[in-house]
Design a protein around this motif. Sequence first.
Motif, PDB file in Angstrom:
ATOM      1  N   LEU A   1      -4.498   2.502  -2.501  1.00  0.00           N
ATOM      2  CA  LEU A   1      -3.942   3.292  -1.340  1.00  0.00           C
ATOM      3  C   LEU A   1      -2.617   2.531  -0.928  1.00  0.00           C
ATOM      4  O   LEU A   1      -2.651   1.597  -0.451  1.00  0.00           O
ATOM      5  CB  LEU A   1      -4.713   3.602  -0.077  1.00  0.00           C
ATOM      6  N   GLN A   2      -1.615   3.262  -1.000  1.00  0.00           N
ATOM      7  CA  GLN A   2      -0.151   2.751  -0.825  1.00  0.00           C
ATOM      8  C   GLN A   2       0.694   3.533   0.002  1.00  0.00           C
ATOM      9  O   GLN A   2       0.709   4.733  -0.178  1.00  0.00           O
ATOM     10  CB  GLN A   2       0.725   2.393  -2.179  1.00  0.00           C
ATOM     11  N   THR A   3       1.443   2.914   1.176  1.00  0.00           N
ATOM     12  CA  THR A   3       1.931   3.636   2.361  1.00  0.00           C
ATOM     13  C   THR A   3       3.159   2.973   2.506  1.00  0.00           C
ATOM     14  O   THR A   3       3.397   1.699   2.386  1.00  0.00           O
ATOM     15  CB  THR A   3       1.064   3.709   3.304  1.00  0.00           C
ATOM     16  N   VAL A   4       4.097   3.817   3.195  1.00  0.00           N
ATOM     17  CA  VAL A   4       5.327   3.163   3.890  1.00  0.00           C
ATOM     18  C   VAL A   4       5.328   3.892   5.145  1.00  0.00           C
ATOM     19  O   VAL A   4       4.919   4.832   5.264  1.00  0.00           O
ATOM     20  CB  VAL A   4       6.491   3.504   3.102  1.00  0.00           C
ATOM     21  N   PHE A   5       6.069   2.929   6.131  1.00  0.00           N
ATOM     22  CA  PHE A   5       6.025   3.516   7.202  1.00  0.00           C
ATOM     23  C   PHE A   5       7.095   2.760   7.972  1.00  0.00           C
ATOM     24  O   PHE A   5       7.785   1.852   7.512  1.00  0.00           O
ATOM     25  CB  PHE A   5       4.702   2.996   8.014  1.00  0.00           C
TER      26      PHE A   5
ATOM     27  N   GLY B   1       4.837  -0.271  -3.389  1.00  0.00           N
ATOM     28  CA  GLY B   1       4.018   0.377  -4.537  1.00  0.00           C
ATOM     29  C   GLY B   1       4.342   1.848  -4.315  1.00  0.00           C
ATOM     30  O   GLY B   1       4.133   2.553  -5.316  1.00  0.00           O
ATOM     31  N   TYR B   2       4.680   2.337  -3.026  1.00  0.00           N
ATOM     32  CA  TYR B   2       4.615   3.812  -3.066  1.00  0.00           C
ATOM     33  C   TYR B   2       5.660   4.462  -3.924  1.00  0.00           C
ATOM     34  O   TYR B   2       5.750   5.619  -4.277  1.00  0.00           O
ATOM     35  CB  TYR B   2       4.627   3.945  -1.464  1.00  0.00           C
ATOM     36  N   ALA B   3       6.782   3.560  -3.988  1.00  0.00           N
ATOM     37  CA  ALA B   3       7.905   4.128  -4.408  1.00  0.00           C
ATOM     38  C   ALA B   3       7.772   4.297  -5.850  1.00  0.00           C
ATOM     39  O   ALA B   3       8.894   4.891  -6.569  1.00  0.00           O
ATOM     40  CB  ALA B   3       9.117   2.873  -4.352  1.00  0.00           C
TER      41      ALA B   3
ATOM     42  N   SER C   1      -0.171  -2.006   0.766  1.00  0.00           N
ATOM     43  CA  SER C   1      -0.848  -1.465  -0.394  1.00  0.00           C
ATOM     44  C   SER C   1      -2.436  -2.248  -0.163  1.00  0.00           C
ATOM     45  O   SER C   1      -2.455  -3.375  -0.052  1.00  0.00           O
ATOM     46  CB  SER C   1      -0.178  -1.975  -1.727  1.00  0.00           C
ATOM     47  N   VAL C   2      -3.379  -1.402  -0.509  1.00  0.00           N
ATOM     48  CA  VAL C   2      -4.676  -1.991  -0.171  1.00  0.00           C
ATOM     49  C   VAL C   2      -5.407  -1.444  -1.698  1.00  0.00           C
ATOM     50  O   VAL C   2      -5.389  -0.141  -1.694  1.00  0.00           O
ATOM     51  CB  VAL C   2      -5.415  -1.265   1.069  1.00  0.00           C
TER      52      VAL C   2
END
Length: 394
Positions: A390-394, A132-134, A38-39
Amino acid sequence: MKKMNPTHKKNRLACALAICIAAPWVQAADVNVTGFLSVGGGFVDDEYEDAANYGGYEEDLTFDNNLLGLQVSGQVSEKLTATAQLIARSNSDYDVNAEWAYLTWQATDDVKLRAGRLRTPFYLYSDFLDVGYAYSWITPPREVYYLPFNNVDGIDIYATKTLGIFDTTFQAYFGSFNDEFSLDGVQTEAETRNQAGIAATLGKDWWTLRAAYHQADLTVDVAGAVLDPATGFTLGQFLDSLPTTLRGVTTNVLVDEDKATFAQIGLTIDTGTFVAAAEHVEFEAKNSMLAKNVREYVMGGVRTGNWLFHVTVARSDDEAANLAAGIPVAAPTLPVIGVLNQVAASQSDKRDVISLGTRWDVTSGSALKFQIDDVDDEVNGGQKVYSVALQTVF
């Protein structure tokens, strides 16, 4: 007041975990690594003069609300797995902390037992609180998601079952916790002993109902709380200065193995187009300076294509402790009563927040979010907070 054990150095623990994880990684192929990032940043339209701004932002736009997490799980045997979650946050100089570190034994298809450092199941979104993406917001509503410690060292049992047409889960745990946190801007320590709780969900298709209850013997080192910033006069010094006849109030002020309880009930709805969530929580530490926290939020939103638009109404309506109970109102005691009322009021929040937000799923696994929080604080006044992430999962 009971002396607390020194807090473990989190970065040392994280390094030890990394070493432990690295060895089986080399030897075993059945290792799963996932991550989340999360940025974000934001600013406020007008700073509070004597209090921390909502969300920790300032009048100038800053991008220092960043988080990086890695979760590693490895198969130890047919029924035993090891899991660790390591997180680095910008607000702690990117020191690596071990949020999770536990072993899981899959007793049956429906029941598993875990031991180690676990996430305490306080809330609807506790299991993925840092991901945060969730969820819809940049961060869940701070009025409800406010506890400074969210982990427990102990054991739990987690069961899933289909009862008729309903899907259910049940979790019970027991453990303890010790960590540092900020109390009124001063670093202090908190400790729980005999911490136990249960959480259960009932759901079907597009809705899930959840309830939880927790209790613990809570100790917080509040003696260093500053009463007068100009002189540095602390709560501990104030209590030591009380005359012998008033020393009894000390037990009602200090947080020393006091029985604390936390109750939660919540609901989530997601039909694909319409989303909603609501939670109500209550926290109480009896015979202490801490206020009884009564907090809640309601969120509703609409999803169209890759966009989600939502609005949230949140409230803190705490009940300040009556620390001056039993003290006769007389000229010599008025200054003491005044300080005690000041201490109690400092632990009580009364605030209403209306949040407007959007979420754009840019790609699979990444979302760009914007949010405006309109804060109405009974003590500090009004404030608007603008944030983006901007939030991501990887």
